[in-house]
Write a protein that holds these residues in place. Sequence first.
Motif, PDB file in Angstrom:
ATOM      1  N   PHE A 165       0.827  -1.208   0.000  1.00 17.70           N
ATOM      2  CA  PHE A 165       0.000   0.000   0.000  1.00 17.70           C
ATOM      3  C   PHE A 165       0.857   1.252   0.000  1.00 17.70           C
ATOM      4  CE2 PHE A 165      -2.922  -3.180   1.542  1.00 17.70           C
ATOM      5  CZ  PHE A 165      -4.147  -2.791   1.014  1.00 17.70           C
ATOM      6  N   SER A 171       0.910   5.021   1.401  1.00 16.22           N
ATOM      7  CA  SER A 171       0.345   5.508   2.667  1.00 16.22           C
ATOM      8  C   SER A 171       0.377   7.031   2.657  1.00 16.22           C
ATOM      9  CB  SER A 171       1.108   4.933   3.860  1.00 16.22           C
ATOM     10  OG  SER A 171       2.506   4.953   3.633  1.00 16.22           O
ATOM     11  N   LYS A 205      -4.963   6.191   7.399  1.00 14.80           N
ATOM     12  CA  LYS A 205      -5.842   5.220   6.762  1.00 14.80           C
ATOM     13  C   LYS A 205      -5.760   5.258   5.241  1.00 14.80           C
ATOM     14  CE  LYS A 205      -9.290   5.211  10.493  1.00 14.80           C
ATOM     15  NZ  LYS A 205     -10.728   5.372  10.825  1.00 14.80           N
ATOM     16  N   THR A 206      -6.164   4.144   4.616  1.00 18.20           N
ATOM     17  CA  THR A 206      -6.305   4.094   3.169  1.00 18.20           C
ATOM     18  C   THR A 206      -7.472   4.998   2.762  1.00 18.20           C
ATOM     19  OG1 THR A 206      -7.882   2.259   3.222  1.00 18.20           O
ATOM     20  CG2 THR A 206      -5.532   1.690   3.158  1.00 18.20           C
ATOM     21  N   ASP A 263      -7.352   1.368   8.494  1.00 14.65           N
ATOM     22  CA  ASP A 263      -6.042   1.577   9.095  1.00 14.65           C
ATOM     23  C   ASP A 263      -5.030   0.749   8.309  1.00 14.65           C
ATOM     24  OD1 ASP A 263      -4.012   0.178  11.168  1.00 14.65           O
ATOM     25  OD2 ASP A 263      -4.416   2.239  11.809  1.00 14.65           O
ATOM     26  N   TYR A 264      -3.813   1.300   8.114  1.00 19.14           N
ATOM     27  CA  TYR A 264      -2.833   0.613   7.268  1.00 19.14           C
ATOM     28  C   TYR A 264      -2.495  -0.784   7.776  1.00 19.14           C
ATOM     29  CZ  TYR A 264      -2.276   4.989   4.791  1.00 19.14           C
ATOM     30  OH  TYR A 264      -2.524   6.101   4.046  1.00 19.14           O
ATOM     31  N   LEU A 324       4.374  -1.949   2.563  1.00 22.12           N
ATOM     32  CA  LEU A 324       4.205  -0.570   2.112  1.00 22.12           C
ATOM     33  C   LEU A 324       5.209  -0.236   1.024  1.00 22.12           C
ATOM     34  CD1 LEU A 324       3.963   1.206   5.606  1.00 22.12           C
ATOM     35  CD2 LEU A 324       2.056   0.366   4.211  1.00 22.12           C
TER      36      LEU A 324
END
Length: 349
Positions: free
Chosen positions: A179, A181, A186-187, A192-193, A210
């Motif tokens: 992801f 960030s 949050k995404t 929440d990541y 990440l």
Amino acid sequence: MSRPSSRTFLERLADGVVVGAEGYVFELERRGYIKAGPYVPEVILDDPDALRQLHREFLRAGADVMVALTYYAHREKLKDVGREGQLEELNRAAVRIANEIAAEGGALVAGNICNTWSFDPADPITSGEVVRAQYREQLGWAVEEGIDFVIAETNDFVGEALIGLEVCTELDLPAMVTFASVQPEKTYDGYDYVDAVKRLADAGAAVVGLNCSRGPETMLPVLEKIRAAVDVPIAAQPVPYRTSAAVPAFESLESPAGRAFPIALEPFAHTRFEMADFARRAADLGVSYVGICCGGAPHYVRAMAEALGRETPASKYSPALDLHPVLGDAGTEAQAGAHEVMGTWSAGA
């Protein structure tokens, strides 16, 4: 197609830290082969030798993986530059070039998918099918050309990341799902990541973590939480820029001259010593895939690989400042001092 490496991605992860190297579109833009803004990798068709050279430099610097440059090589982005008719040609060529260079050093080859800008969390069914079709196109060609695993990266939405993982599963491919960030906690679809990566791990991702957006100092604290939350290997590919608690993502960095992202980031760039320190700290934390994202370059990758105890082909030309005609022994002391300063900085002094 035969693979350049006889050892699988999962086997390499079991053996120890895998070194990754990305940042292709940023580096090729700096070299004059990609247009900033759309960041579509037209270089694959227009100047393939430029891409070969960058792959080769990353390989010599210690990268264990050649990532096929299919980031932003999906249908919607190619429309932006009027080249959607060359979609298949571009994607196949990217994987072939990655395979060609990987074979020179026994590296793995990763197919690559990324955020499409087509996913809409308000209409996840309809938009999700658009995303799914784009991923199936790209990865179908990649499988035919030969890849070891898939890096599904820079995800802003859990919903889109899950679609990417589903397509990888359909094709029986191990997936490393990471992801971006950009937001502090949050995404974009409200996860929440840590919860986001846990959902992907629970859904069968081989590796989670990440990439992009955050520099080492703002990525490491999140990685520590992720390591405690999931049982699968984790990945970290930060940008080599000085982000902070106040500005956790490099997209928001500003200089006195204005917005730094994406083509005025030089004042915020890390040194190779700082990125080497990140590699050590990430490995100590239990990160299994240590790499670099936008802004990455071969000298960073070499420093990171050497920090992890590797001797790379490019290590033949690692700095020897004691041989400098002016600096001499002072150069060696200065280099040692730089390591000490960077270590202090990284500790938060």
